[in-house]
Design an enzyme around this catalytic site. Structure first.
Site, mmCIF file in Angstrom:
data_model
loop_
_atom_site.group_PDB
_atom_site.id
_atom_site.type_symbol
_atom_site.label_atom_id
_atom_site.label_comp_id
_atom_site.label_asym_id
_atom_site.label_seq_id
_atom_site.Cartn_x
_atom_site.Cartn_y
_atom_site.Cartn_z
ATOM 1 N N ASP A 126 13.973 -15.871 -92.703
ATOM 2 C CA ASP A 126 14.900 -14.768 -92.911
ATOM 3 C C ASP A 126 16.233 -15.071 -92.250
ATOM 4 O O ASP A 126 16.302 -15.850 -91.282
ATOM 5 C CB ASP A 126 14.340 -13.476 -92.295
HETATM 6 N N1 URA Z 1 7.928 -14.062 -91.177
HETATM 7 C C1 URA Z 1 8.979 -13.211 -91.171
HETATM 8 O O1 URA Z 1 8.792 -12.016 -91.100
HETATM 9 N N2 URA Z 1 10.212 -13.730 -91.250
HETATM 10 C C2 URA Z 1 10.462 -15.048 -91.295
HETATM 11 O O2 URA Z 1 11.623 -15.468 -91.347
HETATM 12 C C3 URA Z 1 9.370 -15.922 -91.292
HETATM 13 C C4 URA Z 1 8.104 -15.397 -91.228
#
Ligand code: URA
Length: 275
Positions: free
Chosen positions: A138
């Protein structure tokens, strides 16, 4: 100087929307010329298109000026008269993703991308490849993000069937304790189905280590949210046996041993030479 737009039609989409495309697939499946050159790390795809249109590339002794021309299996290619090989070795980069970057080839509303930080750092011997992000993190998540020129490796590492571990450390807003995190060890229910049982360790009352073997959208945040521990910050420390060990915003090249053992990805045995 502005770059020339790419040819209007391409025969098939690239394998991942978070990727620059990967490697020559072998003799059974012809590729188109500019992409074959890019997959093999000879030139980046836009430069390959320019070189082809300038008449610098021959296929089986004939100049081919169309970037979308198919490359026959076993064809012999030359660039400026110099023989080139379309057999690309599998390469993997371990990049330390900073926060506030998108795992995407295109930025959004002033938010930059991981490619904008990674690609300018690549030395000439790596710059010619086209790079896939191996899964995604993310925008706000930091930590280990792998890139590869091999789309099969992307599939291998991201497939839940491979059961490769991904270790995260989350800073959570509320106070965490063993009772709260226990359901994660059995598999909490998420809106798109149950999460697999995860390995969970409390580092302190606001820091939770979570190791998962699947990678659905926002999965770790959703898992922690489901047990009343909304995530303030998330960081990925390891993928399989590959630990993050480079400063933020930088990368290093994995060895063949790290690829074959750390990521459990089968390389042709003749190439497993570095350690
Ligand atoms: N899980 C999440 O919630 N975000 C990420 O970026 C990776 C794994």
């Amino acid at each position: 100087m502005p770059r020339k737009p790419p040819p209007p039609r391409r025969p098939s989409p690239s394998p991942s929307k978070h990727a620059h495309p990967g490697r020559w697939e072998g003799k059974a499946k012809p590729d188109w010329l500019s992409r074959a050159l890019a997959r093999a790390g000879v030139l980046p795809q836009d430069e390959a298109e320019d070189a082809i249109q300038a008449g610098r590339v021959t296929v089986n002794g004939k100049v081919v000026k169309h970037p979308l021309a198919p490359v026959p299996p076993g064809a012999s290619l030359r660039l400026d008269g110099v023989p080139i090989s379309l057999e690309a070795p599998t390469r993997v980069l371990a990049f330390h993703k900073p926060a506030e970057l998108l795992t995407s080839t295109v930025g959004q509303h002033g938010v930059g991308t991981v490619y904008e930080v990674l690609l300018p750092q690549l030395p000439p011997e790596l710059a010619g490849f086209t790079w896939h992000a191996v899964g995604r993190l993310d925008r706000g998540t930091t930590g280990l993000l792998l890139f590869t020129n091999d789309d099969k490796l992307v599939t291998h590492v991201t497939s839940p069937e491979t059961h490769l571990t991904k270790r995260y450390v989350a800073t959570v807003f509320s106070e965490a304790d063993e009772a709260k995190v226990e359901p994660l060890r059995h598999g909490v229910q998420l809106e798109d189905g149950p999460a697999r049982p995860a390995k969970v360790r409390l580092r302190d009352s606001h820091t939770v280590e979570v190791t998962v073997t699947e990678g659905r959208n926002h999965q770790v945040k959703r898992m922690l949210g489901a047990v009343g521990l909304p995530v303030r910050a998330l960081h990925r420390e390891a993928v399989g046996g590959v630990e993050l060990d480079v400063p933020e915003g930088t990368f290093r090249l994995l060895t063949d041993t790290e690829i074959s053992e750390g990521l459990r990805f089968a390389l042709p045995s003749a190439r497993v030479t570095t350690s």
